[in-house]
Design a protein around this motif. Structure first.
Motif, PDB file in Angstrom:
ATOM      1  N   GLY A 307      -6.381   6.102  -6.309  1.00  0.00           N
ATOM      2  CA  GLY A 307      -5.843   6.527  -7.587  1.00  0.00           C
ATOM      3  C   GLY A 307      -4.679   7.487  -7.438  1.00  0.00           C
ATOM      4  N   ALA A 308      -4.794   8.432  -6.505  1.00  0.00           N
ATOM      5  CA  ALA A 308      -3.727   9.403  -6.293  1.00  0.00           C
ATOM      6  C   ALA A 308      -2.453   8.720  -5.802  1.00  0.00           C
ATOM      7  N   ARG A 309      -2.603   7.712  -4.959  1.00  0.00           N
ATOM      8  CA  ARG A 309      -1.426   7.022  -4.418  1.00  0.00           C
ATOM      9  C   ARG A 309      -0.780   6.113  -5.450  1.00  0.00           C
ATOM     10  N   VAL A 310      -1.571   5.478  -6.278  1.00  0.00           N
ATOM     11  CA  VAL A 310      -0.988   4.667  -7.349  1.00  0.00           C
ATOM     12  C   VAL A 310      -0.236   5.566  -8.333  1.00  0.00           C
ATOM     13  N   GLU A 311      -0.810   6.707  -8.634  1.00  0.00           N
ATOM     14  CA  GLU A 311      -0.140   7.659  -9.530  1.00  0.00           C
ATOM     15  C   GLU A 311       1.175   8.138  -8.923  1.00  0.00           C
ATOM     16  N   GLU A 312       1.160   8.424  -7.624  1.00  0.00           N
ATOM     17  CA  GLU A 312       2.391   8.843  -6.946  1.00  0.00           C
ATOM     18  C   GLU A 312       3.448   7.744  -7.010  1.00  0.00           C
ATOM     19  N   ALA A 313       3.023   6.500  -6.810  1.00  0.00           N
ATOM     20  CA  ALA A 313       3.966   5.377  -6.852  1.00  0.00           C
ATOM     21  C   ALA A 313       4.564   5.201  -8.243  1.00  0.00           C
ATOM     22  N   THR A 314       3.720   5.288  -9.269  1.00  0.00           N
ATOM     23  CA  THR A 314       4.227   5.087 -10.628  1.00  0.00           C
ATOM     24  C   THR A 314       5.125   6.244 -11.067  1.00  0.00           C
ATOM     25  N   ARG A 315       4.846   7.455 -10.576  1.00  0.00           N
ATOM     26  CA  ARG A 315       5.751   8.572 -10.865  1.00  0.00           C
ATOM     27  C   ARG A 315       7.122   8.323 -10.251  1.00  0.00           C
ATOM     28  N   ALA A 316       7.125   7.811  -9.032  1.00  0.00           N
ATOM     29  CA  ALA A 316       8.394   7.489  -8.372  1.00  0.00           C
ATOM     30  C   ALA A 316       9.145   6.420  -9.165  1.00  0.00           C
ATOM     31  N   LEU A 317       8.412   5.482  -9.704  1.00  0.00           N
ATOM     32  CA  LEU A 317       9.018   4.423 -10.508  1.00  0.00           C
ATOM     33  C   LEU A 317       9.687   5.009 -11.748  1.00  0.00           C
ATOM     34  N   ASP A 318       9.033   5.981 -12.357  1.00  0.00           N
ATOM     35  CA  ASP A 318       9.592   6.627 -13.550  1.00  0.00           C
ATOM     36  C   ASP A 318      10.909   7.336 -13.249  1.00  0.00           C
ATOM     37  N   ASP A 319      11.063   7.773 -11.996  1.00  0.00           N
ATOM     38  CA  ASP A 319      12.273   8.509 -11.615  1.00  0.00           C
ATOM     39  C   ASP A 319      13.423   7.593 -11.240  1.00  0.00           C
TER      40      ASP A 319
END
Length: 342
Positions: A307-319
């Motif tokens: 979950g933490a890694r998916v969240e990190e990936a999606t945050r990067a996508l937002d940027d």
């Protein structure tokens, strides 16, 4: 549908190559068959990440790009064949693995098992060669292909490094940091990051976008393999197509095992020592290891890491400054990679 486009490319390309083998000698039939079987199944995630690495850089849909992206699946097929030999895995997608299936062609020969493993190794080598051939003949301009060539070298180097690290650390005392390094190089990079970067390089993506691809791809690739670790031990073999005992019998340095070891007391570690690496491990042993893991909530810990890694990936996508349709596709791919049952 993207997957069906990739399936068609692979089917036609590999069928032609199988025919070329048979034209050399009919005795190569079992080898040609395994080359085709190797690409018959798959989620085609690596091709999809390459495709969206191209589209997110502003490029339009392209049949030539789909062919180039499909080459990522041949890399995966080669890695799987080699991995199954190394791990002596009997099943893949519910079917005998290449080195097991090829025994039938050699059943009257001396040292048939060893010879079948050698044949399977050569099947894997051929698949890797075919990956480069499909990429080079995709129909994209030579200047585009040249931009991606250094990434192919990095992909192969990192994939082999990860496989070697897993072998070197198999049977050692489990360590979470070391296991995460193995999965980063053995799986995460060639599953998500490198296909994205290759698609971006083909499209002429700038440095900032390429950095964004890595910030998205690395944690998501790790989440993908962490999910595989869980499914490998707790998944339904009818869905995964693999036995639940492979990781334990091989004493692989998975993060699930490393977290279990970290949380275990000395008595639990001693119990694990008596079970891990046993080639004759049966259902009772499997259930005993599962019981220890569940009691220590190690699977829950892996879920948190996913979950933490998916969240990190999606945050990067937002940027990332990418088209909305590409952002939606990459968000969907993140869920497909990390939230699955096989």
């Amino acid at each position: 549908m993207f997957k069906s486009r990739v399936d068609e490319v692979l089917s036609r390309f590999v069928a032609h190559e199988a025919d070329q083998l048979l034209a050399i000698d009919a005795d190569l039939g079992p080898v040609a068959e395994q080359v085709e079987v190797a690409v018959a199944h798959g989620k085609r995630l690596r091709a999809a990440f390459c495709y969206w690495g191209w589209r997110a850089a502003g490029q339009p849909d392209s049949d030539a790009l789909v062919r180039a992206a499909a080459s990522m699946e041949l890399v995966h097929a080669a890695a799987v064949v080699h991995d199954d030999i190394i791990d002596d895995s009997p099943l893949r997608h519910g079917r005998p693995t290449a080195h097991v299936a090829l025994r039938a062609a050699l059943r009257r020969r001396p040292r048939a098992t060893t010879a079948a493993r050698s044949l399977a190794m050569l099947v894997g080598d051929l698949l890797m060669s075919l990956a480069g051939q499909l990429f080079a003949t995709s129909g994209l301009p030579a200047a585009y292909l040249a931009r991606a060539r250094p990434l192919w070298a990095a992909l192969a180097r990192e994939l082999i490094a990860g496989e070697c690290l897993e072998l070197l650390r198999t049977g050692a005392e489990p360590d979470t940091a070391e296991s995460l390094k193995v999965i980063r190089y053995k799986t995460a990079k060639y599953t998500v990051e490198q296909p994205l970067l290759i698609g971006g390089a083909l499209a002429g993506a700038g440095q900032r976008l390429r950095e964004g691809y890595s910030c998205y791809g690395l944690p998501l690739g790790e989440a993908f393999q962490l999910r595989d670790d869980l499914l490998g031990l707790f998944g339904d073999p009818a869905l995964t197509g693999k036995t639940n005992m492979d990781d334990l019998r091989a004493h692989r340095p998975t993060t699930l095992l490393a977290e279990t070891w970290r949380l275990a007391d000395e008595a639990e570690r001693e119990q694990l020592r008596t079970l891990l690496g046993r080639r004759d491990l049966g259902e009772d042993g499997l259930e005993a290891v599962r019981a220890v893991m569940s009691r220590l909530k190690a699977p829950d810990r892996i879920e948190q890491m996913i979950g933490a890694r998916v969240e990190e990936a999606t945050r990067a996508l937002d940027d990332m400054d990418i088209p909305a349709h590409a952002s939606r596709a990459l968000t969907g791919l993140a869920l497909s990679a990390a939230v699955r049952r096989h």
